[in-house]
Design an enzyme around this catalytic site. Structure first.
Site, mmCIF file in Angstrom:
data_model
loop_
_atom_site.group_PDB
_atom_site.id
_atom_site.type_symbol
_atom_site.label_atom_id
_atom_site.label_comp_id
_atom_site.label_asym_id
_atom_site.label_seq_id
_atom_site.Cartn_x
_atom_site.Cartn_y
_atom_site.Cartn_z
ATOM 1 N N GLU A 120 54.737 -2.380 -6.398
ATOM 2 C CA GLU A 120 54.275 -1.035 -6.077
ATOM 3 C C GLU A 120 54.584 -0.114 -7.254
ATOM 4 O O GLU A 120 55.685 -0.198 -7.795
ATOM 5 C CB GLU A 120 54.960 -0.494 -4.822
ATOM 6 C CG GLU A 120 54.345 0.819 -4.384
ATOM 7 C CD GLU A 120 54.984 1.402 -3.121
ATOM 8 O OE1 GLU A 120 55.893 0.771 -2.548
ATOM 9 O OE2 GLU A 120 54.579 2.499 -2.743
ATOM 10 N N GLY A 260 65.338 2.459 -5.614
ATOM 11 C CA GLY A 260 66.319 2.051 -4.614
ATOM 12 C C GLY A 260 66.054 0.665 -4.058
ATOM 13 O O GLY A 260 66.934 -0.192 -4.052
ATOM 14 N N ALA A 261 64.827 0.462 -3.595
ATOM 15 C CA ALA A 261 64.505 -0.800 -2.951
ATOM 16 C C ALA A 261 63.007 -0.871 -2.723
ATOM 17 O O ALA A 261 62.299 0.116 -2.924
ATOM 18 C CB ALA A 261 65.226 -0.907 -1.603
ATOM 19 N N ASN A 264 58.579 -5.096 0.294
ATOM 20 C CA ASN A 264 57.667 -6.247 0.295
ATOM 21 C C ASN A 264 57.731 -6.982 1.633
ATOM 22 O O ASN A 264 58.812 -7.192 2.174
ATOM 23 C CB ASN A 264 58.063 -7.234 -0.802
ATOM 24 C CG ASN A 264 58.409 -6.545 -2.088
ATOM 25 O OD1 ASN A 264 57.577 -5.898 -2.677
ATOM 26 N ND2 ASN A 264 59.670 -6.652 -2.498
ATOM 27 N N HIS A 296 65.259 2.302 5.974
ATOM 28 C CA HIS A 296 63.989 2.780 5.408
ATOM 29 C C HIS A 296 63.044 1.611 5.105
ATOM 30 O O HIS A 296 61.883 1.612 5.533
ATOM 31 C CB HIS A 296 64.274 3.590 4.140
ATOM 32 C CG HIS A 296 63.058 4.159 3.488
ATOM 33 N ND1 HIS A 296 62.641 5.454 3.682
ATOM 34 C CD2 HIS A 296 62.170 3.604 2.637
ATOM 35 C CE1 HIS A 296 61.542 5.669 2.983
ATOM 36 N NE2 HIS A 296 61.234 4.553 2.328
ATOM 37 N N GLU A 297 63.541 0.633 4.371
ATOM 38 C CA GLU A 297 62.659 -0.479 3.984
ATOM 39 C C GLU A 297 62.229 -1.275 5.215
ATOM 40 O O GLU A 297 61.092 -1.709 5.315
ATOM 41 C CB GLU A 297 63.338 -1.406 2.965
ATOM 42 C CG GLU A 297 63.863 -0.713 1.705
ATOM 43 C CD GLU A 297 62.881 0.217 1.031
ATOM 44 O OE1 GLU A 297 61.662 -0.031 1.088
ATOM 45 O OE2 GLU A 297 63.340 1.238 0.446
HETATM 46 N N1 B3K Z 1 58.008 1.939 -1.745
HETATM 47 C C1 B3K Z 1 59.069 1.837 -2.691
HETATM 48 C C2 B3K Z 1 58.874 2.681 -3.894
HETATM 49 C C3 B3K Z 1 58.071 2.085 -4.976
HETATM 50 C C4 B3K Z 1 58.131 2.942 -6.217
HETATM 51 C C5 B3K Z 1 57.209 2.501 -7.274
HETATM 52 N N2 B3K Z 1 57.408 3.176 -8.524
HETATM 53 C C6 B3K Z 1 60.387 2.161 -2.084
HETATM 54 C C7 B3K Z 1 60.366 2.931 -0.840
HETATM 55 O O1 B3K Z 1 59.990 4.080 -0.787
HETATM 56 O O2 B3K Z 1 60.695 2.373 0.167
HETATM 57 ZN ZN ZN Z 2 59.621 4.179 1.233
#
Ligand code: B3K
Ligand code: ZN
Length: 877
Positions: A120, A260-261, A264, A296-297
């Site tokens: 991402e 941060g994380a 996927n 969050h993830e």
């Molecule tokens: N979705 C990812 C962030 C990706 C950043 C790309 N430069 C983390 C998050 O917001 O959970």
């Molecule tokens: Zn996020």
């Protein structure tokens, strides 16, 4: 490389082809990784097939099994274009990449000894040619192969369907992810790890295998993350009725990671900072962050993965909503007030600043050059505030009905922010037409409230005005919907309900609610027996700046009697800010009145949560104060004001700080909310005590800095020693480094503490630390610890002689080629150059101009610098 062009939200077109299935075969090698990608494509609109691809070496290409010669397709540095192709076919592409040379940490790269990916927003195109856009959803089957000895674990999304040995000491594993997904959610990891396994049983009774992979020797530091994950899974089932959908959920912690994380599908990749935590090496706040990032993830699995974004302009669809969800998770499990205050501080210290600068954008941007530049506090945190306003307007039940409809309508789709709002609107008896402006308008609305009271007639008149200042590219602003939560009090501190207006409603939060939607409005109330004192914008019910006529005596009453914790904290903040601003205006030291000191003393003695007390004694940051000075920022006066306020508190409340400090006797090692709150308050007390009596408290601080087994205490003491330049500072720094030199996440704290210091020696110190053997520009955590901390230290970054500017410019220059994403994050404080005096303006501008002239300027920096240097006139067109 050719210059990257801007993309506009209004230009969205569905892709000419969809990809139904992808088979990836990835032969991992440090320098020459071979990627074979077999795509099943189907036409859905006229046009050529334009695949994205960057930094790739194309080896072969075949259409339906027939090799194509190089003259039958076009390859540029960004694309692979095929024109003569059937409407439905299989494309077989072999490319080669060099993961070891990938210092941008985007696509496939090496972190320490392991291979990992970050796709991402647009990183998949660095792995193979693809339709690298979020509205192309495909089923992925991935085979990885690598040397068995160095890479015993081969992981990808979904379920493991095959594995085995190969020749030459290699092995392979095949993974299949049944959920169609965009390429940005693809991941692979290959390496040697310690593995922590656990299980979660869904409410329906399904068993999910949970696995955490960490660097060898770190297993015991993974337990908290695992427990947090189970709590998150349960919470999402209970509060949002959302359960996990695969048999396996894996989290891998890596040391080299830009953010941060990453969520996927089925295989989260985390910055080790948000996984590894034990009490000896992590502070209480680190634990809180581990829990919230793990949450969050995980929450993205529904809000982001199952329902994803149509295009990247819709990023807040998943990020704003998921931040809101993680905030609610933390608040339901811990102290709601503490988490809310934390979120408010982020808005006021950083998001308001972004909204007032040249890169101001709506939570759903209209124009983007480098997508990585838009993972911002606006998209994330203001995005979450917009979701929170919907929640306030609809109530928990109405909001959840909206969520259910959103899921029913859009599960498995790539959708827009509009689809989300439409679902909320259909599920509730509400018209959100005007509310939608929050998605399209940038800038922080300013709200003014005036109160008039006619004692003879018992008549209370409230007048409201709202105005949003112009932002670059958006001069005309329309009024937005502003939910104002408030509570009125009598002068004796009792709640007073303002009842006779149809426009004011009782709210489930305990406050009353008035929704301001016009540019100006008036409310009148009759038979009001005494002039009320009103706490406005309770719980920060809208991301706006507020101006009211509430004076400091009235704030003292709210500090003492506010029913809600956030309201009491806010009253203290407003008292501080009023004093600070007066001191800046009058060029005088801050004075706290006797009654203010009494009110604050009462807080320390009151039977309220220690965590709240600690927050009440956390002063507004210089950055927050800077927000009041959009031009010619009086940095020196601000510095003096902030300093003298701290001294006024330290001296004025010395005895009660000392008594509180003693009463909170040496803390147990517990991780309970209560023990954490006590440590937080103890830290604030010690901070003020050491400020008032540096020589007396230096030994106390030095002693605490040696506390083994509790990083909150150790780091807290280190911070105080360095901030106040106590006699013990150098010794404490040296001992800390000696003790922790082999623990990178703790060394990050050591770097950060020094870069955060407010005293004038900081620039020199940061410059020296760049040469420290443990510092490396290749590791984002280290860069953030030392340099992002420094860049946020406004007073020192803007040091009069310009040495702060030069230092950061030099680093950004190096990172421009090494890691543009990280470089781009560091440029933030240069963006605001127009806000300072002419001398600083010209130095800041000079740095920007020099950076702009760099050969190979990365698009990330180019986009920001261009917007920062745009002339005022064009900026506001
Ligand atoms: N979705 C990812 C962030 C990706 C950043 C790309 N430069 C983390 C998050 O917001 O959970
Ligand atoms: Zn996020």
């Amino acid at each position: 490389m050719s210059k990257k062009l801007a993309k506009y939200r209004s230009d969205y077109r569905a892709p000419a082809f969809t990809i139904e299935n992808v088979h990836l075969n990835i032969d991992l090698d440090d320098h020459a990784t071979r990627v074979r990608s077999q795509l099943q494509l189907k036409r859905q609109a006229p046009g050529a097939l334009e695949l994205d691809g960057e930094h790739l070496e194309l080896i072969t290409l075949a259409v339906d099994g027939v090799l194509r010669s190089a003259d039958s397709y076009e390859v540029t540095d960004k694309q692979l274009i095929l024109t003569e192709i059937p409407d439905e076919f299989t494309l077989d592409i072999v490319t080669q990449i060099d993961p070891s040379a990938n210092s941008a940490l985007e696509g496939l790269y090496k972190s320490g000894g392991a291979f990992c990916t970050q796709c991402e927003a647009e990183g998949f195109r660095r792995i193979t040619y693809y339709l690298d856009r979020p509205d192309v959803l495909a089923v992925f089957t991935t085979t990885l192969s690598a040397d068995s000895e160095h890479f015993p674990f081969l992981l990808s999304n979904g379920n493991l369907i095959d594995e085995g040995k190969q020749d030459n000491g290699r092995h392979y594993a095949t993974w299949h992810d049944p959920h169609p997904k965009p390429a940005y959610l693809f991941a692979l990891v290959a390496g040697d790890f310690d593995r922590l396994e656990d299980h979660y049983h869904t409410l329906e009774g399904r068993d999910v295998r949970l696995e955490l992979f960490v660097d060898k020797g770190n297993l015991s530091r993974a337990n908290y993350a695992m427990e947090s994950l189970k709590r998150a899974m349960q919470w999402d089932e209970e509060r949002f009725d959302l359960a996990y959908d695969l048999d396996r959920y894996m989290v891998v912690a890596v040391e080299f990671f830009n953010m941060g994380a990453m969520e996927n599908k089925g295989l989260n990749i985390f910055n080790s900072k948000y996984v590894l935590a034990d009490q000896a090496t992590a502070t209480d706040w680190d634990f809180v962050h581990v829990e919230s990032v793990i949450g969050h993830e995980y929450f993205h699995n529904w809000t982001g993965n199952r329902i994803t974004c149509r295009d990247w302009f819709q990023l807040s669809l998943k990020e704003g909503l998921t931040v809101f969800r993680d905030q609610e998770f933390s608040s339901d499990l811990g102290s709601r007030a503490v988490h809310r205050i934390d979120a408010i501080r982020v808005m006021r210290s950083f998001q308001f600043n972004e909204d007032a600068g040249p890169m101001a954008h709506p939570i759903r941007p209209d124009k983007v050059i480098e997508m990585n530049n838009f993972y911002t506090v606006t998209v994330y945190n203001k995005g979450a505030e917009v979701i929170r306003m919907l929640h306030t307007l609809l109530g928990e039940q109405g909001f959840q009905h909206g969520m259910q409809l959103y899921r029913q309508r859009h599960d498995g789709q790539a959708v827009t922010c509009e689809d989300f709002v439409a679902a909320m609107e259909t599920a509730n008896p509400v018209d959100l037409q005007q509310f939608r402006r929050w998605y399209s308008q940038a800038g922080t609305p300013q709200v003014r409230i005036e109160q008039r009271y006619d004692a003879a007639q018992g008549l209370l008149t409230l007048t409201f005005e709202q105005m949003t200042p112009a932002t670059p590219g958006q001069t005309a602003k329309a009024p937005v919907v502003i939910p104002l939560l408030f509570s009125a009090y009598t002068h004796a501190g009792e709640r007073l309900l303002l009842t006779d207006s149809a426009q004011v409603n009782d709210h489930e939060s305990g406050s009353q609610l008035y929704v301001l939607s016009d540019s100006s409005a008036t409310l009148t109330f009759t038979e009001v027996e005494q002039e009320p004192i009103i706490a406005w914008l309770e719980n920060f019910s809208a991301p706006v700046k507020l101006q009211t006529s509430v004076n400091t005596e009235e704030l003292e009453l709210l500090l003492a009697h506010g029913e809600q914790e956030v309201t009491r904290w806010e009253a203290a903040q407003q008292i501080y800010l009023t004093c600070l601003r007066q001191a800046v205006t009058n060029q005088q030291p801050v004075q706290l009145s006797a009654s203010q000191l009494r009110a604050l003393t009462k807080v320390l003695k009151a039977p309220i949560d220690n965590a709240l007390k600690a927050l009440i004694f956390t002063l507004p940051s210089a950055e927050e104060l800077l927000e009041y000075y959009p031009e010619n920022a009086p940095l020196d006066a601000i510095e003096r004001a902030v300093k003298t306020l701290a001294h006024a508190l330290a001296n004025g409340l010395q005895e009660v700080f000392a008594a509180t400090f003693e009463a909170l006797e040496s803390q147990s090692e517990q991780l309970s909310g209560k023990a954490m709150a006590a440590r937080a308050l103890r830290q604030r007390c010690l901070y003020f005590l050491a400020l008032a009596k540096p020589h007396d408290y230096s030994p106390v601080v030095a002693q605490q800095a040696l506390t083994q087994g509790n990083m909150t205490l150790q780091q807290g003491a280190l911070e105080i020693a360095v901030q106040h330049q106590l006699p013990c500072a150098e010794q404490v720094l040296a001992e800390f480094a000696e003790q922790w030199q082999e623990t990178p996440l703790v060394m990050d704290k050591w770097f950060a503490v020094q870069a955060n210091a407010r005293h004038p020696e900081t620039v020199k110190r940061v410059a020296q630390l760049l040469d420290h053997p443990k510092f490396s520009l290749r590791n984002p955590n280290r860069v953030y610890a030392l340099l992002a901390s420094f860049s946020r230290n406004s007073l020192r970054f803007h040091q009069e002689d310009g040495s702060g500017y030069k230092l950061l410019q030099r680093i950004i220059t190096q990172l421009n080629t090494l890691n543009p994403q990280v470089a781009s994050r560091l440029i933030t404080p240069f963006m605001q150059w127009r806000r300072f005096d002419t001398r600083r303006q010209s130095m800041l501008k000079q740095s920007l101009v020099e950076l702009q002239q760099l050969a190979d300027l990365a698009p990330d920096l180019d986009e920001k610098i261009t917007s920062a240097l745009q002339s005022e006139e064009t900026a506001s067109q």
